[in-house]
Design a protein around this motif. Structure first.
Motif: not given
Length: 342
Positions: A85-112
């Motif tokens: 609860a120490s981190v606002p929900d909006a901040t949590r959602r923003a960084y979760a979205g950033d991570w999901n976009r990074f992993t999706a890009w890695c999948s498309r480009t064959g990177r780890t």
């Protein structure tokens, strides 16, 4: 100083509850990746390529620097809940979205994705630049990748090359006449009056929206600050209103602050009159406590008030503050040195 540093604090979590730091820093707080990243600290996971995002790690409730299976390695559910609860929900959602976009890009480009190399991070930053992302968005993306590594007990990738790419991209935008930081235009008084006039219908949803607009404008408040207000946080005084903001984006310690809001010269855009009208409506429907701003459905039903069959329009007692006679009456004098809101 780097603006994408991770936070060197212990992280703790339970299954489904990400770990977060005690205090905010310039980068993403640890443990904001949600379920896309295993939340156990101190255990080095297998390499993860996006497209196969890691699930919840076994064991759970482990704190970095301790041995799994001992009492010193776990936290209670209540402690984990407070950490989360120490981190606002909006901040949590923003960084979760950033991570999901990074992993999706890695999948498309064959990177780890996990663990990611410095070269992968630099290439990802360059890809974001090619997409025209704002430098601030890129900064947050870098921080998010580093945070995911720290949450999983991994050494974050070196950001020297990634920051060099970002710096060059800032120069490219400047040379092209593009701003490196977007700034929304201020809402002029004339625009505020037009909005308030359009909301002068007497319906519950428009009374709420008019209060949201004029009070937010007078306070220069963030959306999250308005959404967090309770009825008891807004007190009417002789000179206008005193609003207690208990927590905001720039007050993560929740020390709180009070904002003085004077009367407006135009009754239609006066935050005091808008509050009276909305508060009178809530009182008429039996609600005198709880959130100030609430959901109103298309039938005029206000969330959190007794009864499910309210009138379609605001009763006269609630709408009297915005009638023509009320608009023609002079506003009470403001305190010496206090400017009018409109």
């Amino acid at each position: 100083m780097n603006d994408d540093r991770s936070v060197d604090v212990p992280a703790a979590s339970v299954p489904g509850t990400p770990a977060v730091p005690e205090t905010p820093e310039a980068s993403a707080p640890a443990g904001l990746m949600g379920s896309a990243v295993p939340a156990v600290i101190g255990k080095r996971p297998d390499p993860v390529a996006a497209g196969s995002p890691p699930g919840p790690a076994p064991g759970g409730q482990v704190i970095e620097g301790t041995l799994a299976g001992t009492p010193d390695s776990t936290v209670s559910a209540s402690t984990a809940a407070r950490i989360a609860a120490s981190v606002p929900d909006a901040t949590r959602r923003a960084y979760a979205g950033d991570w999901n976009r990074f992993t999706a890009w890695c999948s498309r480009t064959g990177r780890t994705a996990l663990p990611a190399s410095a070269e992968t991070l630099a290439e990802y930053v360059s890809a974001l630049a090619d997409e025209g992302k704002a430098p601030a968005t890129i900064t947050r993306a870098i921080a998010g990748v580093r945070t995911a590594h720290r949450v999983n007990g991994l050494t974050p990738p070196d950001t020297t090359a990634a920051r060099a790419v970002r710096k060059a991209y800032r120069g490219e935008r400047a040379a092209a006449g593009l701003p490196n930081q977007r700034q929304a235009a201020a809402l002029a008084v004339s625009h505020l009056r037009r909005i308030a006039a359009a909301l002068d219908t007497g319906t519950a949803i428009d009374l709420r929206d008019r209060l949201t607009v004029v009070l937010g404008w007078a306070m220069m408040a963030r959306r999250s600050e308005l959404a967090g207000l309770d009825l008891g946080d807004v007190v009417e005084v002789e000179q206008g209103l005193v609003v207690t903001v208990r927590r905001s984006k720039t007050d993560q310690a929740a020390t709180g602050r009070q904002v003085a809001v004077p009367y407006g010269s135009d009754p239609l855009t006066c935050p005091v009159r808008a509050l009276r009208a909305w508060r009178a409506l809530l009182a008429e429907r039996g609600s005198v406590s709880g959130p100030l701003l609430r959901r109103v459905d298309r039938r005029g039903v206000i969330a959190g008030v007794p009864g499910r069959s309210p009138p379609a329009a605001v009763p006269p007692t609630a709408a009297s503050a915005v009638t023509p006679s009320a608009r023609s009456s002079p506003a009470p004098p403001a305190a010496p040195g206090s400017p009018s809101t409109t």
